[in-house]
Write an enzyme that holds these catalytic residues in place. Structure first.
Site, PDB file in Angstrom:
ATOM      1  N   ARG A 124       0.815  -1.209   0.000  1.00 56.71           N
ATOM      2  CA  ARG A 124       0.000   0.000   0.000  1.00 56.71           C
ATOM      3  C   ARG A 124       0.854   1.266   0.000  1.00 56.71           C
ATOM      4  O   ARG A 124       0.406   2.336  -0.387  1.00 56.71           O
ATOM      5  CB  ARG A 124      -0.961  -0.019   1.195  1.00 56.71           C
ATOM      6  CG  ARG A 124      -2.098   0.945   1.102  1.00 56.71           C
ATOM      7  CD  ARG A 124      -3.365   0.451   1.800  1.00 56.71           C
ATOM      8  NE  ARG A 124      -3.147  -0.193   3.073  1.00 56.71           N
ATOM      9  CZ  ARG A 124      -3.019   0.445   4.250  1.00 56.71           C
ATOM     10  NH1 ARG A 124      -3.076   1.757   4.280  1.00 56.71           N
ATOM     11  NH2 ARG A 124      -2.850  -0.239   5.359  1.00 56.71           N
ATOM     12  N   TYR A 178     -16.809  13.875 -17.698  1.00 54.92           N
ATOM     13  CA  TYR A 178     -17.291  12.498 -17.584  1.00 54.92           C
ATOM     14  C   TYR A 178     -18.417  12.455 -16.548  1.00 54.92           C
ATOM     15  O   TYR A 178     -18.346  13.115 -15.513  1.00 54.92           O
ATOM     16  CB  TYR A 178     -16.131  11.590 -17.190  1.00 54.92           C
ATOM     17  CG  TYR A 178     -16.534  10.202 -16.750  1.00 54.92           C
ATOM     18  CD1 TYR A 178     -17.332   9.397 -17.558  1.00 54.92           C
ATOM     19  CD2 TYR A 178     -16.108   9.690 -15.531  1.00 54.92           C
ATOM     20  CE1 TYR A 178     -17.707   8.131 -17.160  1.00 54.92           C
ATOM     21  CE2 TYR A 178     -16.467   8.422 -15.122  1.00 54.92           C
ATOM     22  CZ  TYR A 178     -17.274   7.644 -15.940  1.00 54.92           C
ATOM     23  OH  TYR A 178     -17.646   6.389 -15.534  1.00 54.92           O
ATOM     24  N   ASP A 243      -8.490  16.835 -17.392  1.00 54.17           N
ATOM     25  CA  ASP A 243      -8.676  15.424 -17.719  1.00 54.17           C
ATOM     26  C   ASP A 243      -8.220  15.232 -19.163  1.00 54.17           C
ATOM     27  O   ASP A 243      -8.815  15.768 -20.097  1.00 54.17           O
ATOM     28  CB  ASP A 243     -10.155  15.050 -17.564  1.00 54.17           C
ATOM     29  CG  ASP A 243     -10.395  13.547 -17.692  1.00 54.17           C
ATOM     30  OD1 ASP A 243      -9.671  12.892 -18.460  1.00 54.17           O
ATOM     31  OD2 ASP A 243     -11.323  13.035 -17.031  1.00 54.17           O
ATOM     32  N   LYS A 268      -8.629   3.502 -20.216  1.00 57.52           N
ATOM     33  CA  LYS A 268      -8.940   3.794 -21.614  1.00 57.52           C
ATOM     34  C   LYS A 268      -7.701   3.638 -22.502  1.00 57.52           C
ATOM     35  O   LYS A 268      -7.180   2.543 -22.647  1.00 57.52           O
ATOM     36  CB  LYS A 268      -9.554   5.182 -21.710  1.00 57.52           C
ATOM     37  CG  LYS A 268     -10.675   5.451 -20.686  1.00 57.52           C
ATOM     38  CD  LYS A 268     -11.796   4.428 -20.701  1.00 57.52           C
ATOM     39  CE  LYS A 268     -13.031   4.867 -19.925  1.00 57.52           C
ATOM     40  NZ  LYS A 268     -12.869   5.008 -18.479  1.00 57.52           N
TER      41      LYS A 268
END
Length: 437
Positions: A124, A178, A243, A268
């Site tokens: 982590r 988005y 973005d 993507k």
């Protein structure tokens, strides 16, 4: 019929306008020229940087083209390690007999968020395979650092949490974004308050507690384009988050235009094969340290196998974007000439995304495709089509969708690497199912 490019005026401060471009003969898509990337001692490849990982110093070229960085960034030490492919480190924990040293490194991370020196401590806190992807993406975007997360929404959430923790809970944003990004801001799920504006209203909307300005260009799903440099100027000292999922660093690098944070849904184009979910923020090291601390505290870490797939995906990113963009430019031309299509949106910057509105029922187009995959998401090697008002932007209130240009007849097409004539044959047949409305 004409292809519509939606953009703001030359300085990025005017109302949203439409510019019409008549269809031309089949275009030849060319990537815009991009300067070679030069890195300083903090960023990576100086002439005497140690690329071996073992103390041996190799001289590196002072600058490299984006296509070269896509293949080699994050992998410079492999040859010295006797490896050709990047290793996948699946460990969740790492043994150490020096517990005092471990404590000191954990304290240091808690204090400033810098990546712990020496061997890893716990997954982590960081993973070597994921770190290779982060290094490579930062190189491609031209930023000091990058921090990877389990999804694009996890990445955006971390940015908002960082700013909230500083007492800066107000966000200024430009639609469309988005759909889930829009919802996260509007619903205030993380304690944020959002003011939606046109680009011209950004400066006036800033408040003492404004922690972020967020835009997306080209925008999802309308492909509206913004003048990022002008918007960054309007932000003043408030960080601009851009973005860059649709454009990728192949077509634009927002940091060069003043964006302090560059967000990707790495699911993507960066992954590019529809088999990995991830998000990443490219930014300066100061912000990266805070993002790492939030990632450690909230657990939105990227799996090492996903990090490996993303690193591999970056190596073909320029080739994939170039080929898919050529297909998209041709399909945009053919759609613009089809009487069943009311409007086509294709950005000046190019790229592999098309939005188009039909005269008839858009749902019939979705039901009629056979080669193109009717599915949400984008950026894969295969072509995908979806109806934003039903899926990706369903969560945005209808009135807000309409105001942002997301009509109920709009379809979003992510163009892949198939033969363009095969794609057109499929779309043409699907358009035949629409009834004129």
């Amino acid at each position: 019929m004409k292809i519509h490019r939606i953009e703001y005026d030359g300085i990025g401060h005017g109302a949203n306008v439409t510019r019409d471009v008549a269809p031309e003969p089949r275009p030849v898509f060319r990537l815009p020229p991009m300067d070679s990337v030069v890195y300083d001692k903090q960023g990576a490849l100086g002439a005497q940087d140690d690329l071996s990982g073992g103390g041996r110093v190799f001289a590196a070229a002072p600058s490299r083209a984006l296509a070269t960085e896509a293949v080699h960034a994050g992998r410079e030490d492999l040859a010295a390690l006797g490896l050709h492919a990047a290793p996948i480190d699946l460990s969740t924990t790492y043994p150490s007999y020096d517990s005092r040293g471990e404590a000191a490194r954990i304290d240091a991370f808690a204090a400033d968020g810098a990546e712990p020196e020496g061997p890893p401590v716990y997954a982590r806190l960081g993973n070597p395979t994921v770190a290779r992807f982060e290094t490579a993406l930062a190189r491609l975007e031209g930023t000091e650092s990058a921090v990877a997360f389990a999804s694009g929404m996890a990445a955006l959430s971390a940015v908002l949490l960082v700013r909230n923790a500083m007492g800066l809970r107000h966000v200024v944003a430009v639609r469309p974004l988005y759909g889930c990004s829009d919802h996260l801001l509007t619903a205030g799920l993380l304690g944020t308050e959002v003011t939606w504006v046109d680009p011209a209203g950004i400066a006036d909307a800033l408040r003492p507690d404004t922690g972020l300005v967020m835009v997306e260009s080209p925008a999802n799903p309308t492909l509206a384009e913004l003048d990022l440099r002008a918007i960054a100027h309007s932000c003043g000292s408030v960080p601009l988050l851009a973005d860059n999922t649709f454009a990728t660093p192949v077509l634009q690098r927002p940091a060069e235009h003043g964006a302090r944070l560059v967000l990707h849904s790495a699911t993507k184009y960066l992954g590019g094969h529809g088999d990995v979910m991830a998000g990443v923020v490219a930014c300066d090291e100061e912000l990266a340290r805070k993002l790492r601390q939030v990632r450690f505290a909230t657990g939105g870490v990227l799996h090492p196998l996903a990090g490996y797939l993303l690193l591999r995906g970056l190596s073909t990113l320029p080739v994939r974007v170039r080929a898919a963009s050529a297909n998209a430019a041709e399909l945009a031309r053919r759609l613009a000439a089809d009487p069943r299509v009311a409007r086509v949106h294709y950005p000046r910057i190019g790229g592999a995304m098309i939005a188009f509105e039909v005269h008839g029922d858009p749902h019939e187009v979705i039901a009629g495709v056979r080669l193109v995959t009717p599915a949400v998401s984008l950026g894969s090697v295969d072509s995908l089509i979806q109806h934003p008002a039903s899926i990706s932007h369903r969560i945005v209130p209808s009135a807000d969708r309409q105001d942002a240009g997301v009509s109920d007849r709009l379809l979003r097409l992510s163009v892949g690497l198939e033969d363009v004539d095969d794609l057109w044959a499929d779309l043409e047949a699907a358009l035949g199912f629409t009834s004129r409305g």
